[in-house]
Design a protein around this motif. Structure first.
Motif, PDB file in Angstrom:
ATOM      1  N   GLU A  70      -3.520  16.591   2.925  1.00 54.57           N
ATOM      2  CA  GLU A  70      -2.431  17.185   3.694  1.00 54.57           C
ATOM      3  C   GLU A  70      -2.127  16.353   4.941  1.00 54.57           C
ATOM      4  O   GLU A  70      -0.960  16.180   5.311  1.00 54.57           O
ATOM      5  CB  GLU A  70      -2.804  18.616   4.099  1.00 54.57           C
ATOM      6  N   MET A  71      -3.153  15.828   5.583  1.00 55.47           N
ATOM      7  CA  MET A  71      -2.955  14.977   6.743  1.00 55.47           C
ATOM      8  C   MET A  71      -2.119  13.751   6.363  1.00 55.47           C
ATOM      9  O   MET A  71      -1.154  13.381   7.052  1.00 55.47           O
ATOM     10  CB  MET A  71      -4.321  14.553   7.295  1.00 55.47           C
ATOM     11  N   MET A  72      -2.466  13.129   5.261  1.00 57.37           N
ATOM     12  CA  MET A  72      -1.737  11.944   4.811  1.00 57.37           C
ATOM     13  C   MET A  72      -0.307  12.291   4.405  1.00 57.37           C
ATOM     14  O   MET A  72       0.635  11.531   4.650  1.00 57.37           O
ATOM     15  CB  MET A  72      -2.483  11.281   3.655  1.00 57.37           C
ATOM     16  N   ARG A  73      -0.126  13.440   3.785  1.00 53.26           N
ATOM     17  CA  ARG A  73       1.214  13.843   3.365  1.00 53.26           C
ATOM     18  C   ARG A  73       2.116  14.027   4.573  1.00 53.26           C
ATOM     19  O   ARG A  73       3.274  13.607   4.572  1.00 53.26           O
ATOM     20  CB  ARG A  73       1.157  15.147   2.558  1.00 53.26           C
ATOM     21  N   GLN A  74       1.599  14.633   5.620  1.00 52.24           N
ATOM     22  CA  GLN A  74       2.405  14.849   6.819  1.00 52.24           C
ATOM     23  C   GLN A  74       2.772  13.514   7.473  1.00 52.24           C
ATOM     24  O   GLN A  74       3.932  13.285   7.828  1.00 52.24           O
ATOM     25  CB  GLN A  74       1.645  15.738   7.812  1.00 52.24           C
ATOM     26  N   ILE A  75       1.804  12.632   7.643  1.00 56.20           N
ATOM     27  CA  ILE A  75       2.078  11.332   8.261  1.00 56.20           C
ATOM     28  C   ILE A  75       3.100  10.564   7.454  1.00 56.20           C
ATOM     29  O   ILE A  75       3.957   9.848   7.984  1.00 56.20           O
ATOM     30  CB  ILE A  75       0.768  10.527   8.404  1.00 56.20           C
ATOM     31  N   ASN A  76       3.071  10.744   6.145  1.00 50.86           N
ATOM     32  CA  ASN A  76       3.910   9.985   5.215  1.00 50.86           C
ATOM     33  C   ASN A  76       5.362  10.445   5.205  1.00 50.86           C
ATOM     34  O   ASN A  76       6.201   9.811   4.562  1.00 50.86           O
ATOM     35  CB  ASN A  76       3.334  10.128   3.802  1.00 50.86           C
ATOM     36  N   ARG A  77       5.672  11.519   5.894  1.00 55.22           N
ATOM     37  CA  ARG A  77       7.025  12.080   5.789  1.00 55.22           C
ATOM     38  C   ARG A  77       8.101  11.167   6.378  1.00 55.22           C
ATOM     39  O   ARG A  77       9.264  11.258   5.988  1.00 55.22           O
ATOM     40  CB  ARG A  77       7.078  13.455   6.469  1.00 55.22           C
ATOM     41  N   VAL A  78       7.745  10.327   7.312  1.00 54.44           N
ATOM     42  CA  VAL A  78       8.711   9.370   7.859  1.00 54.44           C
ATOM     43  C   VAL A  78       8.342   7.949   7.456  1.00 54.44           C
ATOM     44  O   VAL A  78       9.134   7.230   6.871  1.00 54.44           O
ATOM     45  CB  VAL A  78       8.781   9.477   9.397  1.00 54.44           C
ATOM     46  N   ARG A  79       7.138   7.550   7.755  1.00 57.25           N
ATOM     47  CA  ARG A  79       6.720   6.177   7.477  1.00 57.25           C
ATOM     48  C   ARG A  79       5.209   6.122   7.488  1.00 57.25           C
ATOM     49  O   ARG A  79       4.562   6.734   8.331  1.00 57.25           O
ATOM     50  CB  ARG A  79       7.291   5.234   8.540  1.00 57.25           C
ATOM     51  N   THR A 101     -18.529   8.805   0.876  1.00 57.94           N
ATOM     52  CA  THR A 101     -17.443   9.350   1.698  1.00 57.94           C
ATOM     53  C   THR A 101     -16.400   8.282   2.006  1.00 57.94           C
ATOM     54  O   THR A 101     -15.188   8.544   1.967  1.00 57.94           O
ATOM     55  CB  THR A 101     -18.020   9.905   3.013  1.00 57.94           C
ATOM     56  N   ILE A 102     -16.857   7.075   2.292  1.00 55.05           N
ATOM     57  CA  ILE A 102     -15.930   5.981   2.582  1.00 55.05           C
ATOM     58  C   ILE A 102     -15.078   5.676   1.356  1.00 55.05           C
ATOM     59  O   ILE A 102     -13.859   5.476   1.452  1.00 55.05           O
ATOM     60  CB  ILE A 102     -16.710   4.733   3.039  1.00 55.05           C
ATOM     61  N   MET A 103     -15.706   5.641   0.183  1.00 54.51           N
ATOM     62  CA  MET A 103     -14.962   5.366  -1.060  1.00 54.51           C
ATOM     63  C   MET A 103     -13.913   6.446  -1.322  1.00 54.51           C
ATOM     64  O   MET A 103     -12.780   6.159  -1.710  1.00 54.51           O
ATOM     65  CB  MET A 103     -15.924   5.283  -2.254  1.00 54.51           C
ATOM     66  N   GLN A 104     -14.292   7.685  -1.098  1.00 55.60           N
ATOM     67  CA  GLN A 104     -13.354   8.787  -1.339  1.00 55.60           C
ATOM     68  C   GLN A 104     -12.150   8.694  -0.402  1.00 55.60           C
ATOM     69  O   GLN A 104     -11.002   8.911  -0.814  1.00 55.60           O
ATOM     70  CB  GLN A 104     -14.066  10.122  -1.156  1.00 55.60           C
ATOM     71  N   GLN A 123      -8.308   8.023  -1.611  1.00 50.31           N
ATOM     72  CA  GLN A 123      -7.287   9.000  -1.238  1.00 50.31           C
ATOM     73  C   GLN A 123      -6.111   8.325  -0.545  1.00 50.31           C
ATOM     74  O   GLN A 123      -4.949   8.648  -0.793  1.00 50.31           O
ATOM     75  CB  GLN A 123      -7.929  10.021  -0.302  1.00 50.31           C
ATOM     76  N   ALA A 124      -6.402   7.362   0.332  1.00 47.72           N
ATOM     77  CA  ALA A 124      -5.339   6.643   1.028  1.00 47.72           C
ATOM     78  C   ALA A 124      -4.498   5.829   0.056  1.00 47.72           C
ATOM     79  O   ALA A 124      -3.262   5.835   0.129  1.00 47.72           O
ATOM     80  CB  ALA A 124      -5.947   5.735   2.093  1.00 47.72           C
ATOM     81  N   PHE A 125      -5.136   5.156  -0.864  1.00 50.93           N
ATOM     82  CA  PHE A 125      -4.388   4.363  -1.842  1.00 50.93           C
ATOM     83  C   PHE A 125      -3.536   5.261  -2.739  1.00 50.93           C
ATOM     84  O   PHE A 125      -2.382   4.934  -3.056  1.00 50.93           O
ATOM     85  CB  PHE A 125      -5.338   3.515  -2.679  1.00 50.93           C
ATOM     86  N   ARG A 126      -4.073   6.402  -3.146  1.00 50.58           N
ATOM     87  CA  ARG A 126      -3.292   7.329  -3.970  1.00 50.58           C
ATOM     88  C   ARG A 126      -2.087   7.885  -3.222  1.00 50.58           C
ATOM     89  O   ARG A 126      -1.051   8.204  -3.819  1.00 50.58           O
ATOM     90  CB  ARG A 126      -4.175   8.495  -4.445  1.00 50.58           C
ATOM     91  N   SER A 127      -2.224   7.997  -1.880  1.00 51.43           N
ATOM     92  CA  SER A 127      -1.136   8.534  -1.063  1.00 51.43           C
ATOM     93  C   SER A 127      -0.082   7.481  -0.732  1.00 51.43           C
ATOM     94  O   SER A 127       0.870   7.778  -0.010  1.00 51.43           O
ATOM     95  CB  SER A 127      -1.701   9.121   0.230  1.00 51.43           C
ATOM     96  N   GLY A 128      -0.262   6.272  -1.232  1.00 53.25           N
ATOM     97  CA  GLY A 128       0.766   5.253  -1.071  1.00 53.25           C
ATOM     98  C   GLY A 128       0.444   4.143  -0.098  1.00 53.25           C
ATOM     99  O   GLY A 128       1.225   3.194   0.037  1.00 53.25           O
ATOM    100  N   TRP A 129      -0.690   4.221   0.597  1.00 56.13           N
ATOM    101  CA  TRP A 129      -1.032   3.136   1.517  1.00 56.13           C
ATOM    102  C   TRP A 129      -1.376   1.877   0.727  1.00 56.13           C
ATOM    103  O   TRP A 129      -2.144   1.913  -0.239  1.00 56.13           O
ATOM    104  CB  TRP A 129      -2.206   3.534   2.404  1.00 56.13           C
ATOM    105  N   GLN A 130      -0.805   0.766   1.134  1.00 56.10           N
ATOM    106  CA  GLN A 130      -1.076  -0.522   0.498  1.00 56.10           C
ATOM    107  C   GLN A 130      -2.078  -1.345   1.294  1.00 56.10           C
ATOM    108  O   GLN A 130      -2.647  -2.296   0.766  1.00 56.10           O
ATOM    109  CB  GLN A 130       0.226  -1.334   0.384  1.00 56.10           C
ATOM    110  N   LEU A 131      -2.245  -0.980   2.576  1.00 55.89           N
ATOM    111  CA  LEU A 131      -3.107  -1.750   3.464  1.00 55.89           C
ATOM    112  C   LEU A 131      -4.046  -0.823   4.214  1.00 55.89           C
ATOM    113  O   LEU A 131      -3.613   0.184   4.775  1.00 55.89           O
ATOM    114  CB  LEU A 131      -2.253  -2.539   4.464  1.00 55.89           C
ATOM    115  N   LEU A 132      -5.315  -1.159   4.230  1.00 57.01           N
ATOM    116  CA  LEU A 132      -6.300  -0.456   5.036  1.00 57.01           C
ATOM    117  C   LEU A 132      -6.943  -1.453   5.995  1.00 57.01           C
ATOM    118  O   LEU A 132      -7.183  -2.619   5.652  1.00 57.01           O
ATOM    119  CB  LEU A 132      -7.399   0.163   4.167  1.00 57.01           C
TER     120      LEU A 132
END
Length: 838
Positions: free
Chosen positions: A356-365, A392-395, A399-408
């Protein structure tokens, strides 16, 4: 701003033509504070000893600037470290370093407050004081010299710079700053001595007066005793018990030039009780105090209107631990998304990330996302009490990659206590495992940052030794060589910088003469790798008779430490126990969930954990112009760019216009894609330093407005020197106007324009000049065909008409330099005004 400042500032900053980034020094930013110097009783200069783009990114200085300027009888101004080109110009012209707001020399202020954020800024501080005309040593200042006070995290061990300060503030500054101001005002009114000043300052809680403590060393240079010479033997840090006690102005200063963190910033919580044993901030800023989430939402809405920022960052040592974060993100994004304002949480732990945190951040950019494992292995993370498992780090990464992040982004430390070669190898192994968590077919990337561990004061590892310079280099190279991968990019902090930082972070007063000697050898901007020079530092240490590596050694638990007279609130016994637990690889839990762990900070009355509950109500956002039904209309806007605005580069001008459009709350239309921006098209780029009353741009609005309404809305919120001259509605989006020529009026302070040279040029059919092109081959151009008209009024004034070609055009300054044989310095001093184009 009062009219009498305008001429003063433009006169004092006339040297801006000779520096590379004049936007750093021009002042007059949006929301900067101006007062009548004769109507105040105390003038304060707030110094940040690093370049403007670093200092303007720092929230603490902004808070103090606001708190002081709320007082009618106090005027706080700002000054930042000059870049080498400005310093050279000031010294050559014998001009003092001055404040941005009024151009007042630093030695004319009553109180000078310096922010000490990191040890590698110390030479910059000496440079600023010296350039400002202030005696460097507190003992050499008389009753008419400014009172020099420091604050910030480096004050937890200020001994290497202690002789340069009248006083230093340990802990939070929001309340103590006004107490200091009152004490200085009283001292001034009483015409007291310097010692009377020091005696008054030591009575303020959290204030350390170095002159009232004597540090006694044995013949081998080991600290034996810290003797109080005043009324107090221990200085306890100042704590702002409740963040909500001090309101924050929703009108922070908005810079024109690009800065490191160029966004709206708000601290949602202070302190962290996770207990990472290497982390000085986690120990110094205890206990955890959270800001009221409803106040955060209200502040953000008002601050966006006053600044025009397109990004906001919620600051905390661990933003994911902010208790009402889910509620806050939803409320904020409901307001930010229609305005196309992005939100970032720059400090997140892997175990606090949620879908949910990632979804909210993702609403604009999708803003940057950083994970900080700090160590490569679970074992070493237990040693440092990071309390993050590999699973925990892997999870979190998956999760970030599934939410659309290309760069960590990943952060790791080298040289931690109990580190083994296997731990270093585990860094590369962990990074490769993170890459494998990405969905099949997605080519994700990792940016890894490596830094050397420095045992800092008031942490459980304060007694540990630090790896020497060559050992640190060896370990860094060993790790980065294992990170060679097409999807990984590794950066690392210079081992030399970490070595120097470690010396001063763990040093004592014997380093002050070495610091002074290094400054006199030209050391500046040591936190910038391109400016750090170790050889002058080694010479300075030798001159002062100190061995820098002596300070990197392991300390005995019962040894007197240079910071033992400064109480951070965390007890020495707790720190020693935590060190023992590190050796046993035992984790210490977070007191927010597991109860008090006995660190000693809280008194459970005034100073205690202050956590916020999730509000029961969720008020809907106010309707905004951006949410109305779209009826897009294009407008062509003519504007002028004169006076101090001439120092804005084209990119700075674009950013200033974007933010002005947002501040005006016009119904903007936005571009699509990853980074939505107002739909604005500029017609040409004006060189830095050239003025114009004939610039144009096109802007699309989502709703039709009258031309006069647009101009009347924008002009009050535009930067000084920029003014809307005309607005014309377009039937549709049109191509930019095709310009064939432009007319310039040029004024020179020197008698440079010889009519005979002009006539000789005009009488020729061909004048070949070389056009310099960055990263391209030089090009020979016939300058005569580019000049349509040249009229010399006198030796100081002329008018020039230049024709435009499809390519190979020349700058006005290059044209004039070729015609009149001008040097680069002479062309920089020309005042050039573009009158019209056609």
């Amino acid at each position: 701003m009062p009219d009498f400042f305008k001429g003063l500032i433009l006169t004092d900053f006339s040297y801006l033509s000779r520096v590379q980034r004049p936007g750093r020094y021009g002042g007059r930013e949006i929301n900067a504070v101006y007062k009548d110097s004769l109507a105040v009783t105390l003038r304060v200069a707030l110094l940040f000893p690093d370049l403007y783009e670093v200092g303007m990114s720092h929230l603490g200085l902004s808070l103090l600037y606001d708190i002081l300027n709320r007082q009618e009888d106090i005027w706080a101004e700002r000054a930042y470290a000059p870049a080498p080109d400005l310093e050279a110009g000031l010294r050559r012209s014998r001009l003092p370093l001055a404040s941005l707001e009024s151009g007042t020399a630093l030695n004319q202020f009553d109180l000078v407050g310096a922010s000490l954020q990191y040890e590698l800024s110390y030479t910059n501080l000496l440079n600023m004081l010296d350039l400002g005309g202030i005696p460097l040593l507190a003992a050499e200042r008389g009753p008419l010299e400014p009172v020099v006070i420091g604050g910030g995290p480096a004050v937890c061990n200020p001994e290497p710079v202690a002789p340069f300060f009248d006083a230093l503030v340990l802990g939070d500054g929001e309340e103590v700053i006004l107490e200091l101001a009152a004490a200085v005002k009283s001292w001034k009114a009483a015409r007291g001595t310097r010692r009377e000043l020091w005696q008054a300052l030591e009575e303020i809680e959290g204030v350390y007066v170095p002159a009232l403590f004597e540090h006694v060393f044995d013949q081998d240079g080991r600290l034996q005793e810290i003797r109080p010479r005043g009324r107090h033997s221990l200085v306890r840090k100042r704590v702002l018990a409740d963040l909500n006690r001090i309101s924050i102005s929703p009108k922070p200063v908005v810079p024109y030039c690009q800065i490191v963190h160029d966004r709206l910033q708000l601290e949602i919580a202070r302190g962290c009780s996770r207990g990472c044993r290497y982390c000085q901030a986690g120990m110094l800023y205890r206990p955890v105090r959270e800001r009221d989430p409803a106040q955060v939402v209200a502040w953000v809405e008002e601050a966006l209107d006053s600044t025009g920022y397109e990004d906001i960052s919620l600051l905390s040592l661990s933003a994911g631990d902010y208790r009402p974060l889910s509620w806050l993100l939803t409320q904020l994004m409901d307001r930010l998304a229609p305005r196309r304002v992005a939100l970032s949480l720059p400090s997140l732990r892997a175990d606090t990330l949620t879908p949910e945190m990632m979804r909210q951040i993702n609403r604009v950019r999708r803003t940057g996302l950083t994970l900080a494992p700090e160590a490569g292995s679970d074992r070493l993370r237990r040693v440092i009490n990071k309390n993050l498992s590999e699973e925990t780090i892997m999870q979190a990464a998956a999760q970030a990659f599934r939410s659309g992040w290309q760069l960590l982004k990943l952060y790791f430390m080298i040289g931690l206590p109990r580190e083994t070669p296997e731990d270093l190898e585990a860094i590369a192994s962990l990074a490769r495992q993170i890459l494998r968590t990405a969905p099949r077919g997605r080519r994700v990337r990792l940016n890894l940052t490596l830094s050397s561990f420095i045992p800092k004061a008031h942490t459980p590892f304060q007694w540990e030794g630090m790896a020497g310079l060559e050992e640190s280099r060896s370990r860094l190279h060993a790790v980065k060589d294992r990170l060679r991968h097409p999807q990984m990019q590794a950066k690392w902090n210079s081992a030399a910088q970490s070595w120097l930082e470690g010396v001063f972070a763990r040093g004592d007063r014997r380093l002050a003469p070495a610091l002074l000697a290094a400054y006199r050898r030209g050391c500046r901007l040591d936190a910038w790798s391109e400016h750090l020079r170790l050889e002058p530092w080694r010479e300075a240490f030798k001159e002062a008779g100190v061995d820098p590596d002596y300070y990197l050694r392991e300390r005995g638990v019962n040894e007197v430490l240079p910071w033992d007279h400064l109480d951070s609130g965390v007890s020495r016994e707790f720190l020693a126990t935590e060190r023992d637990r590190a050796y046993l690889e035992l984790e210490t839990p977070d007191c927010r969930g597991a109860g008090c762990q006995g660190c000693g900070v809280c008194d459970q009355e005034e100073v205690a954990l202050r956590l916020q509950d999730t509000p029961a109500d969720s008020p809907p956002p106010q309707p905004s112009a951006e949410t109305l039904a779209s009826q897009p209309t294009w407008y062509r806007v003519s504007f002028s760019k004169v006076d101090e605005a001439r120092w804005l580069s084209h990119l700075e001008l674009v950013s200033a216009f974007y933010r002005s459009l947002r501040r005006g709350r016009l119904p903007l239309a936005f571009s699509e894609g990853f980074h939505p921006l107002p739909r604005v098209a500029f017609h040409g780029a004006l060189p830095v330093g050239v003025e114009s009353i004939a610039e144009t741009l096109d802007v699309e609005l989502a709703q039709p407005l009258g031309s006069r309404e647009i101009a009347d809305t924008l002009n009050p919120v535009l930067p000084p020197g920029i003014k809307i001259l005309q607005v014309q509605a377009l039937p549709r989006r049109l191509p930019p106007p095709r310009l064939e020529s432009a007319v310039y009026q040029v004024e020179s302070p020197e008698a440079l324009f010889d009519p005979r040279a002009a006539a000789g040029f005009l009488n020729q059919e061909e004048v070949l000049v070389t056009r310099q092109r960055p990263k391209k081959a030089e090009k020979i151009v016939n300058l005569r065909t580019l000049v349509a008209r040249l009229e010399v009024a006198d030796a100081h004034n002329l008018q020039l008409t230049i024709r435009f070609q499809e390519k190979d055009n020349l700058k006005v300054t290059d044209t004039l330099a070729a015609i009149f044989q001008l040097s680069e310095e002479q062309t920089r001093d020309l005042r050039i005004l573009k009158l019209r184009s056609s």
